[in-house]
Design a protein around this motif. Structure first.
Motif, short mmCIF file in Angstrom:
data_model
loop_
_atom_site.label_atom_id
_atom_site.label_comp_id
_atom_site.label_asym_id
_atom_site.label_seq_id
_atom_site.Cartn_x
_atom_site.Cartn_y
_atom_site.Cartn_z
N TYR A 1 -100.44 38.02 26.55
CA TYR A 1 -99.41 37.40 25.72
C TYR A 1 -98.08 37.98 26.20
CZ TYR A 1 -96.24 36.17 22.05
OH TYR A 1 -95.16 35.66 21.37
N ASP A 2 -97.12 37.11 26.49
CA ASP A 2 -95.78 37.54 26.91
C ASP A 2 -94.73 36.87 26.05
OD1 ASP A 2 -96.38 39.15 29.33
OD2 ASP A 2 -97.23 37.26 30.02
N TYR A 3 -93.69 37.62 25.72
CA TYR A 3 -92.56 37.14 24.93
C TYR A 3 -91.34 37.08 25.85
CZ TYR A 3 -88.50 37.60 21.87
OH TYR A 3 -87.28 37.42 21.26
N PHE A 4 -90.64 35.95 25.83
CA PHE A 4 -89.42 35.78 26.63
C PHE A 4 -88.27 35.41 25.72
CE2 PHE A 4 -92.83 35.11 29.57
CZ PHE A 4 -92.38 35.68 30.75
N ASN A 5 -87.14 36.09 25.89
CA ASN A 5 -85.91 35.77 25.18
C ASN A 5 -84.95 35.15 26.20
OD1 ASN A 5 -82.94 36.99 24.48
ND2 ASN A 5 -84.03 36.22 22.70
N SER A 6 -84.69 33.85 26.06
CA SER A 6 -83.84 33.11 26.99
C SER A 6 -82.46 32.91 26.37
CB SER A 6 -84.44 31.74 27.30
OG SER A 6 -85.76 31.85 27.70
N ARG A 7 -81.45 32.96 27.19
CA ARG A 7 -80.08 32.70 26.72
C ARG A 7 -79.46 31.61 27.57
NH1 ARG A 7 -78.54 36.67 23.09
NH2 ARG A 7 -79.85 38.51 23.18
N ALA A 8 -78.83 30.66 26.90
CA ALA A 8 -78.15 29.57 27.59
C ALA A 8 -77.01 29.09 26.71
CB ALA A 8 -79.12 28.43 27.88
N ASN A 9 -75.87 29.77 26.83
CA ASN A 9 -74.70 29.40 26.01
C ASN A 9 -74.33 27.95 26.23
OD1 ASN A 9 -74.52 31.96 24.95
ND2 ASN A 9 -73.12 32.67 26.55
N GLY B 1 -78.68 32.53 31.84
CA GLY B 1 -78.41 33.65 30.94
C GLY B 1 -79.38 34.79 31.18
N ASP B 2 -79.04 35.96 30.66
CA ASP B 2 -79.87 37.14 30.81
C ASP B 2 -80.51 37.49 29.48
OD1 ASP B 2 -79.32 37.58 33.54
OD2 ASP B 2 -77.37 38.41 33.00
#
Length: 183
Positions: free
Chosen positions: A155-163, A132-133
């Protein structure tokens, strides 16, 4: 204005937020490798970066999924691992020729998420994966020893998507130390 290529590596810890999991172990070891180019103009540097990040593994139990589906109470144990590529921009504000700096970064994150679910009784097991993007953003405070070598805390923030994998969205905070070489 001048410029230079850079490569950096980050050793970090991560904390992933996945709703509805109980008895979770959200914390994991994580890491990143980034390559890029910086343009330098006085106290300001900006550029582009690309890289790879491993956000670690999250485990926990879903005590209600089987029961809600009409089955007997048998908690599901869930294990989720996320990694992926990133492409974005980086900005640095330096204090002095070399020495302290503040950095910020952000961009596109293409995640690869895999999950394994099994019941506590060992009667069933299912695995799935999806891509996902999402996005990433972060900031750091560091110190440059000279023109070529620096370190920072980030500090890093990641938003992952995996339908199709659990909730389909995961937010991960990664906090750690980076060493950077510029050439």
């Amino acid at each position: 204005m001048d410029g230079n290529f850079f490569v950096n590596g980050e050793a970090a810890g991560s904390d992933t937020n996945i709703r509805n999991l109980e008895n979770t172990n959200n914390n994991s070891m994580a890491g990143a490798l980034r390559l890029g180019y910086l343009w330098n103009a006085g106290a300001i540097s900006w550029g582009a970066e690309g890289g790879y990040v491993d956000l670690g593994k999250v485990t926990g139990n879903d005590n209600y999924a089987v029961q809600d589906a009409g089955g007997p109470y048998d908690p599901l144990h869930i294990s989720i691992k996320t990694q992926g590529e990133m492409l974005g921009g980086v900005f640095k504000l330096h204090y002095g020729d070399y020495g302290w700096f503040f950095s910020a970064r952000g961009g596109w994150f293409h995640s690869h998420t895999s999950a394994r679910v099994h019941d506590q009784l060992g009667l069933s097991s299912v695995s799935a994966s999806n891509n996902g993007d999402g996005i990433y953003a972060g900031f750091g405070l560091g110190y440059d020893f000279n023109k070529h070598l620096g370190i920072s805390l980030n500090y890093d923030y990641f938003n992952s998507r995996a339908n199709g994998i659990y909730a389909g969205r995961f937010n991960t905070g990664m906090y750690g130390g980076t060493i950077e070489y510029r050439f």
